[in-house]
Design a protein around this motif. Structure first.
Motif, PDB file in Angstrom:
ATOM      1  N   VAL A  92      46.194  45.723  36.244  1.00 53.29           N
ATOM      2  CA  VAL A  92      44.979  45.741  37.062  1.00 53.29           C
ATOM      3  C   VAL A  92      44.944  44.517  37.966  1.00 53.29           C
ATOM      4  CG1 VAL A  92      42.457  45.646  36.981  1.00 53.29           C
ATOM      5  CG2 VAL A  92      43.695  47.110  35.387  1.00 53.29           C
ATOM      6  N   HIS A  93      45.327  43.367  37.442  1.00 48.73           N
ATOM      7  CA  HIS A  93      45.370  42.145  38.237  1.00 48.73           C
ATOM      8  C   HIS A  93      46.356  42.293  39.399  1.00 48.73           C
ATOM      9  CE1 HIS A  93      44.915  37.869  39.000  1.00 48.73           C
ATOM     10  NE2 HIS A  93      46.225  37.798  39.119  1.00 48.73           N
ATOM     11  N   LEU A  94      47.524  42.836  39.129  1.00 47.70           N
ATOM     12  CA  LEU A  94      48.528  43.024  40.180  1.00 47.70           C
ATOM     13  C   LEU A  94      48.080  44.062  41.213  1.00 47.70           C
ATOM     14  CD1 LEU A  94      51.808  42.921  38.069  1.00 47.70           C
ATOM     15  CD2 LEU A  94      50.859  41.129  39.537  1.00 47.70           C
ATOM     16  N   ILE A  95      47.392  45.092  40.775  1.00 51.78           N
ATOM     17  CA  ILE A  95      46.879  46.092  41.723  1.00 51.78           C
ATOM     18  C   ILE A  95      45.835  45.462  42.634  1.00 51.78           C
ATOM     19  CG2 ILE A  95      45.474  48.171  41.904  1.00 51.78           C
ATOM     20  CD1 ILE A  95      46.998  49.219  39.428  1.00 51.78           C
ATOM     21  N   HIS A  96      44.951  44.640  42.079  1.00 51.48           N
ATOM     22  CA  HIS A  96      43.942  43.954  42.895  1.00 51.48           C
ATOM     23  C   HIS A  96      44.603  43.021  43.902  1.00 51.48           C
ATOM     24  CE1 HIS A  96      40.484  44.529  39.789  1.00 51.48           C
ATOM     25  NE2 HIS A  96      40.870  45.660  40.359  1.00 51.48           N
ATOM     26  N   MET A  97      45.676  42.346  43.480  1.00 51.76           N
ATOM     27  CA  MET A  97      46.406  41.464  44.381  1.00 51.76           C
ATOM     28  C   MET A  97      47.022  42.261  45.526  1.00 51.76           C
ATOM     29  SD  MET A  97      49.576  38.857  43.602  1.00 51.76           S
ATOM     30  CE  MET A  97      50.503  40.093  42.730  1.00 51.76           C
TER      31      MET A  97
ATOM     32  N   MET B  56      46.612  33.978  37.916  1.00 56.53           N
ATOM     33  CA  MET B  56      47.007  34.911  36.869  1.00 56.53           C
ATOM     34  C   MET B  56      46.751  34.336  35.468  1.00 56.53           C
ATOM     35  SD  MET B  56      50.544  37.028  36.392  1.00 56.53           S
ATOM     36  CE  MET B  56      50.588  37.476  38.089  1.00 56.53           C
ATOM     37  N   LYS B  57      46.856  33.025  35.315  1.00 53.73           N
ATOM     38  CA  LYS B  57      46.613  32.405  34.009  1.00 53.73           C
ATOM     39  C   LYS B  57      45.162  32.580  33.576  1.00 53.73           C
ATOM     40  CE  LYS B  57      49.811  28.657  34.890  1.00 53.73           C
ATOM     41  NZ  LYS B  57      49.881  27.210  35.101  1.00 53.73           N
ATOM     42  N   ASN B  58      44.245  32.542  34.541  1.00 50.57           N
ATOM     43  CA  ASN B  58      42.819  32.584  34.234  1.00 50.57           C
ATOM     44  C   ASN B  58      42.216  33.972  34.446  1.00 50.57           C
ATOM     45  OD1 ASN B  58      43.132  29.830  33.928  1.00 50.57           O
ATOM     46  ND2 ASN B  58      42.495  29.388  36.013  1.00 50.57           N
ATOM     47  N   ARG B  59      42.996  34.997  34.239  1.00 52.80           N
ATOM     48  CA  ARG B  59      42.487  36.347  34.522  1.00 52.80           C
ATOM     49  C   ARG B  59      41.604  36.880  33.400  1.00 52.80           C
ATOM     50  NH1 ARG B  59      47.813  37.413  32.872  1.00 52.80           N
ATOM     51  NH2 ARG B  59      47.938  39.097  31.352  1.00 52.80           N
ATOM     52  N   GLY B  60      41.513  36.171  32.320  1.00 53.35           N
ATOM     53  CA  GLY B  60      40.658  36.588  31.212  1.00 53.35           C
ATOM     54  C   GLY B  60      41.266  37.758  30.462  1.00 53.35           C
ATOM     55  N   ASP B  61      40.433  38.754  30.137  1.00 51.19           N
ATOM     56  CA  ASP B  61      40.927  39.902  29.380  1.00 51.19           C
ATOM     57  C   ASP B  61      41.346  41.054  30.300  1.00 51.19           C
ATOM     58  OD1 ASP B  61      38.420  40.483  30.256  1.00 51.19           O
ATOM     59  OD2 ASP B  61      37.697  41.300  28.361  1.00 51.19           O
TER      60      ASP B  61
END
Length: 99
Positions: free
Chosen positions: A51-56, A41-46
């Motif tokens: 969206v990151h949580l949905i992909h997870m 999560m730290k390196n998710r960029g912009d």
């Protein structure tokens, strides 16, 4: 109770794991994917957090559904391929003994 007898002190998870070995694999895979994505999560960029949580969530669910599908295929293989073959072999042995 089912055809397989269980020890009285055996947990439900252990019984399910013996019946279908893909259950623990699905659970462990789900936790592994969630842990990996939380560390990334730290390196998710912009990318937005949502969206990151949905992909997870999609990755974890996909792994669990895949494990469940493999488990169903495995149980169907045991029931419809291995058991009839064992029954046929037993019948052949019985008829060979009778001759």
């Amino acid at each position: 109770m089912t055809a397989v007898e269980y020890e009285e002190n055996e947990s439900k998870l252990m019984r399910k794991a013996k019946e279908n070995p893909f259950v623990p694999a699905g659970i462990l895979g789900c936790f592994a994917i969630v842990a990996y994505r939380l560390m990334k999560m730290k390196n998710r960029g912009d990318t937005k957090m949502s969206v990151h949580l949905i992909h997870m969530r999609v990755a974890a669910q996909g792994f669990v559904v895949g494990a469940m599908t493999l488990g169903v295929v495995y149980s169907m293989y045991k029931e419809y391929v291995l058991q009839p073959a064992a029954a046929q072999k037993a019948l052949e042995q019985k008829t060979a003994l009778e001759k």
